[in-house]
Design a protein around this motif. Structure first.
Motif, PDB file in Angstrom:
ATOM      1  N   ASP A 184     -50.761-117.489  16.301  1.00  0.00           N
ATOM      2  CA  ASP A 184     -51.945-117.983  17.001  1.00  0.00           C
ATOM      3  C   ASP A 184     -53.215-117.830  16.166  1.00  0.00           C
ATOM      4  N   CYS A 185     -53.067-117.699  14.847  1.00  0.00           N
ATOM      5  CA  CYS A 185     -54.204-117.435  13.960  1.00  0.00           C
ATOM      6  C   CYS A 185     -54.220-118.466  12.834  1.00  0.00           C
ATOM      7  N   ASN A 186     -55.380-119.052  12.615  1.00  0.00           N
ATOM      8  CA  ASN A 186     -55.542-119.998  11.502  1.00  0.00           C
ATOM      9  C   ASN A 186     -56.258-119.376  10.316  1.00  0.00           C
ATOM     10  N   ARG A 187     -56.652-118.118  10.449  1.00  0.00           N
ATOM     11  CA  ARG A 187     -57.484-117.462   9.446  1.00  0.00           C
ATOM     12  C   ARG A 187     -56.682-116.620   8.442  1.00  0.00           C
ATOM     13  N   CYS A 188     -55.619-115.974   8.913  1.00  0.00           N
ATOM     14  CA  CYS A 188     -54.878-115.015   8.085  1.00  0.00           C
ATOM     15  C   CYS A 188     -53.546-115.591   7.608  1.00  0.00           C
ATOM     16  N   ASP A 189     -53.117-115.129   6.429  1.00  0.00           N
ATOM     17  CA  ASP A 189     -51.786-115.504   5.943  1.00  0.00           C
ATOM     18  C   ASP A 189     -50.699-114.781   6.720  1.00  0.00           C
ATOM     19  N   SER A 190     -51.003-113.551   7.134  1.00  0.00           N
ATOM     20  CA  SER A 190     -50.023-112.707   7.814  1.00  0.00           C
ATOM     21  C   SER A 190     -50.754-111.572   8.514  1.00  0.00           C
ATOM     22  N   HIS A 191     -50.192-111.095   9.616  1.00  0.00           N
ATOM     23  CA  HIS A 191     -50.726-109.901  10.267  1.00  0.00           C
ATOM     24  C   HIS A 191     -49.846-108.694   9.974  1.00  0.00           C
ATOM     25  N   LEU A 192     -48.872-108.879   9.092  1.00  0.00           N
ATOM     26  CA  LEU A 192     -48.042-107.785   8.593  1.00  0.00           C
ATOM     27  C   LEU A 192     -48.416-107.568   7.130  1.00  0.00           C
ATOM     28  N   LEU A 193     -48.879-106.353   6.842  1.00  0.00           N
ATOM     29  CA  LEU A 193     -49.322-106.015   5.493  1.00  0.00           C
ATOM     30  C   LEU A 193     -48.436-104.921   4.922  1.00  0.00           C
ATOM     31  N   TYR A 194     -48.414-104.835   3.600  1.00  0.00           N
ATOM     32  CA  TYR A 194     -47.506-103.912   2.923  1.00  0.00           C
ATOM     33  C   TYR A 194     -48.256-103.048   1.912  1.00  0.00           C
ATOM     34  N   SER A 195     -47.744-101.825   1.749  1.00  0.00           N
ATOM     35  CA  SER A 195     -48.202-100.920   0.705  1.00  0.00           C
ATOM     36  C   SER A 195     -47.045 -99.997   0.316  1.00  0.00           C
ATOM     37  N   GLU A 196     -46.950 -99.676  -0.952  1.00  0.00           N
ATOM     38  CA  GLU A 196     -45.927 -98.717  -1.386  1.00  0.00           C
ATOM     39  C   GLU A 196     -46.220 -97.327  -0.840  1.00  0.00           C
ATOM     40  N   ALA A 197     -47.492 -97.010  -0.711  1.00  0.00           N
ATOM     41  CA  ALA A 197     -47.932 -95.683  -0.252  1.00  0.00           C
ATOM     42  C   ALA A 197     -48.693 -95.835   1.072  1.00  0.00           C
ATOM     43  N   PRO A 198     -48.779 -94.763   1.831  1.00  0.00           N
ATOM     44  CA  PRO A 198     -49.522 -94.860   3.085  1.00  0.00           C
ATOM     45  C   PRO A 198     -51.016 -95.075   2.846  1.00  0.00           C
ATOM     46  N   LEU A 199     -51.678 -95.596   3.852  1.00  0.00           N
ATOM     47  CA  LEU A 199     -53.132 -95.752   3.820  1.00  0.00           C
ATOM     48  C   LEU A 199     -53.805 -94.422   3.508  1.00  0.00           C
ATOM     49  N   ASP A 200     -54.956 -94.483   2.924  1.00  0.00           N
ATOM     50  CA  ASP A 200     -55.798 -93.296   2.793  1.00  0.00           C
ATOM     51  C   ASP A 200     -56.447 -93.113   4.168  1.00  0.00           C
ATOM     52  N   TYR A 201     -55.833 -92.274   5.001  1.00  0.00           N
ATOM     53  CA  TYR A 201     -56.245 -92.158   6.399  1.00  0.00           C
ATOM     54  C   TYR A 201     -57.672 -91.659   6.541  1.00  0.00           C
ATOM     55  N   SER A 202     -58.090 -90.725   5.693  1.00  0.00           N
ATOM     56  CA  SER A 202     -59.445 -90.218   5.821  1.00  0.00           C
ATOM     57  C   SER A 202     -60.457 -91.329   5.531  1.00  0.00           C
ATOM     58  N   HIS A 203     -60.161 -92.165   4.548  1.00  0.00           N
ATOM     59  CA  HIS A 203     -61.031 -93.301   4.237  1.00  0.00           C
ATOM     60  C   HIS A 203     -61.029 -94.302   5.389  1.00  0.00           C
ATOM     61  N   PHE A 204     -59.864 -94.571   5.935  1.00  0.00           N
ATOM     62  CA  PHE A 204     -59.745 -95.522   7.045  1.00  0.00           C
ATOM     63  C   PHE A 204     -60.518 -95.030   8.266  1.00  0.00           C
ATOM     64  N   ILE A 205     -60.292 -93.778   8.655  1.00  0.00           N
ATOM     65  CA  ILE A 205     -60.968 -93.207   9.826  1.00  0.00           C
ATOM     66  C   ILE A 205     -62.474 -93.168   9.573  1.00  0.00           C
ATOM     67  N   SER A 206     -62.877 -92.803   8.366  1.00  0.00           N
ATOM     68  CA  SER A 206     -64.296 -92.753   8.029  1.00  0.00           C
ATOM     69  C   SER A 206     -64.934 -94.137   8.173  1.00  0.00           C
ATOM     70  N   ARG A 207     -64.236 -95.147   7.708  1.00  0.00           N
ATOM     71  CA  ARG A 207     -64.764 -96.521   7.765  1.00  0.00           C
ATOM     72  C   ARG A 207     -64.924 -97.010   9.197  1.00  0.00           C
ATOM     73  N   TYR A 208     -64.017 -96.629  10.070  1.00  0.00           N
ATOM     74  CA  TYR A 208     -64.023 -97.127  11.449  1.00  0.00           C
ATOM     75  C   TYR A 208     -64.305 -96.023  12.467  1.00  0.00           C
ATOM     76  N   GLN A 209     -64.953 -94.945  12.051  1.00  0.00           N
ATOM     77  CA  GLN A 209     -65.097 -93.776  12.912  1.00  0.00           C
ATOM     78  C   GLN A 209     -65.741 -94.065  14.257  1.00  0.00           C
ATOM     79  N   SER A 210     -66.616 -95.037  14.338  1.00  0.00           N
ATOM     80  CA  SER A 210     -67.285 -95.287  15.607  1.00  0.00           C
ATOM     81  C   SER A 210     -66.415 -96.039  16.607  1.00  0.00           C
ATOM     82  N   ILE A 211     -65.351 -96.702  16.132  1.00  0.00           N
ATOM     83  CA  ILE A 211     -64.533 -97.481  17.070  1.00  0.00           C
ATOM     84  C   ILE A 211     -63.038 -97.167  17.026  1.00  0.00           C
TER      85      ILE A 211
END
Length: 154
Positions: free
Chosen positions: A116-143
């Motif tokens: 249902d999306c015309n903007r993204c190639d995929s809503h499934l993303l890949y990484s060999e390693a886990p996200l940097d959670y502290s960076h992720f939480i810091s970036r979105y800490q307010s929401i």
């Protein structure tokens, strides 16, 4: 396994971390014969109603296969869940774009989870390693809110 709490609102956006210990092939006809590498898969989803029930369904191993993501969540463990209460559907694509641009994740399979999306190639993303959670939480800490797996100790 994460445990869904009452703090999850009725609507919003979520990000599932799916831990895949070995390379695999999927039963999805669209991706037949395609090898998916082991690693960490991140699925951005939207639930504009009943988000708690949607997340609980994703955690079940035995379920009717309805969405592409069901093929993965019925087979592999969900490590962590990040959720964004009361965020509109447009934030789902903003999140995907940000994960690609700022966190270096790559689209795992064209057309996966974004019919249902015309903007993204995929809503499934890949990484060999886990996200940097502290960076992720810091970036979105307010929401952002976080549901850890039972293996996490904080």
């Amino acid at each position: 396994m994460p445990k869904i709490t009452d703090q999850v609102s009725d609507s919003g956006i979520y990000l599932l971390e799916i831990v895949v210990p070995d390379d695999f092939y999927t039963e999805i006809k669209k991706y037949e014969g395609r090898k998916f590498p082991k690693g960490f898969y991140y699925y951005a989803g939207s639930a504009q109603k009943n988000m708690r029930k949607r997340l609980e369904r994703h955690l079940k191993k035995n379920k009717n296969i309805y969405w592409h993501i069901d093929y993965l969540t019925s087979r592999f463990n969900i490590g962590k869940i990040f959720y964004f209460n009361n965020c509109g559907k447009e934030f789902e694509c903003d999140l995907v774009a940000d994960l690609i641009e700022k966190f270096g994740l790559i689209p795992a399979a064209p057309g996966f989870g974004n019919s249902d999306c015309n903007r993204c190639d995929s809503h499934l993303l890949y990484s060999e390693a886990p996200l940097d959670y502290s960076h992720f939480i810091s970036r979105y800490q307010s929401i952002a809110r976080f549901i850890p797996s039972s293996n996490d100790t904080f």
